[in-house]
Design an enzyme around this catalytic site. Structure first.
Site, PDB file in Angstrom:
ATOM      1  N   CYS A   1       0.834  -1.203   0.000  1.00  0.00           N
ATOM      2  CA  CYS A   1       0.000   0.000   0.000  1.00  0.00           C
ATOM      3  C   CYS A   1       0.867   1.251   0.000  1.00  0.00           C
ATOM      4  O   CYS A   1       1.791   1.378   0.806  1.00  0.00           O
ATOM      5  CB  CYS A   1      -0.929  -0.001   1.215  1.00  0.00           C
ATOM      6  SG  CYS A   1      -2.059   1.410   1.231  1.00  0.00           S
TER       7      CYS A   1
ATOM      8  N   CYS B   1     -20.048  -0.858   5.948  1.00  0.00           N
ATOM      9  CA  CYS B   1     -19.336  -1.390   7.110  1.00  0.00           C
ATOM     10  C   CYS B   1     -18.226  -0.388   7.394  1.00  0.00           C
ATOM     11  O   CYS B   1     -17.278  -0.259   6.612  1.00  0.00           O
ATOM     12  CB  CYS B   1     -18.777  -2.769   6.788  1.00  0.00           C
ATOM     13  SG  CYS B   1     -17.779  -3.489   8.092  1.00  0.00           S
TER      14      CYS B   1
END
Length: 276
Positions: A64, A201
């Protein structure tokens, strides 16, 4: 504060105020059992005693480009996290089969990334179609980072039920934790997912050096966003990250935080995990 009386009001429809929420997280250790008993009354009223198992598949790991200070999967920090690119459709489908065997009600495909490429959306979409064909009752969730225009709609059309995108912490504390994107970008992704018909979520990680007022701010914002599920992670400091030496929360503080989120969001699923 009379926590039991507050529980009764919440069960009858009262929305917990920020002031009441702050009193919960600031309660003393001598009050902790009363706090937990009152929170359990709210839980039992709206959720019974059931526990739902969710299984996550780490579909892309350790590559990432973002700088979230808690995350061992950032390329900016040095650690021994396994690195691999996007898993294949077959690997994602196999993960769903394992989740079903474990009794999971939800299977979430997660990538450590800023946002999904077109190829990654293709992979998750194709996997979702195959999983839904074989396990129609299994709820599918995707957590792929910041979404671009049209990507949420593609996931919805493929059979994904829910999009996971945590805010991580309160807007007031966010800049102390992340600099490569903004809290508004995260909020907009949650809103885009809901606009596409996906459930949201959305939660955060507690123990990032924030104040208890940040917990209250986050809980109130999640209520405003009308999310369906709130994952609450408690930081497990990772070697090599800027927060590797941060003091971990004591158990009673964690319990008070959980109770407060339950009071503020009584009808929402609350999930507990260890933050990375």
């Amino acid at each position: 504060m009379d926590f039991d009386a507050l529980a009764s009001r919440v069960i009858e429809g009262h929305e917990t105020t920020a002031e009441e929420a702050q009193q919960i997280v600031d309660s003393s250790d001598d009050e902790i059992l009363r706090v937990m008993d009152a929170a359990f009354r709210v839980r039992r009223a709206f959720h019974g005693r059931d526990v739902k198992v969710h299984v996550l598949q780490n579909a892309k790991s350790g590559v990432c480009p973002e700088d979230c200070k808690f995350c061992s999967q950032s390329l900016k920090y040095h650690n021994d996290v396994e690195q691999y690119g996007m898993q294949s459709v077959d690997e994602l489908v196999a993960g769903a089969k394992r989740a079903v065997d474990m009794g999971a009600v939800t299977y979430c495909m997660v990538t450590a990334t800023r946002g999904p490429t077109g190829r990654e959306i293709d992979a998750v979409s194709e996997a979702s179609k195959q999983i839904k064909a074989e396990f129609p009752e299994l709820k599918l969730c995707a957590s792929l980072g910041l979404l671009k225009e049209g990507q949420a709609e593609r996931l919805k059309d493929a059979g994904v039920d829910r999009y996971n995108h945590n805010l991580e912490t309160s807007p007031s504390h966010f800049e102390n934790v992340v600099s490569t994107h903004t809290i508004d970008q995260r909020i907009n992704t949650v809103r885009d997912a809901k606009s596409a018909g996906l459930e949201a979520c959305c939660g955060g990680i507690l123990g990032l050096g924030e104040q208890t007022s940040d917990w209250v701010e986050l809980a109130m914002l999640l209520r405003e966003l009308d999310v369906e599920s709130i994952p609450l992670n408690f930081l497990d400091p990772r070697p090599g990250t800027p927060l590797s030496e941060v003091d971990t929360l004591d158990p009673n503080s964690c319990l008070r935080a959980l109770a407060m989120f339950r009071f503020v969001n009584p009808k929402v699923d609350i999930r507990i995990a260890g933050g990375r």
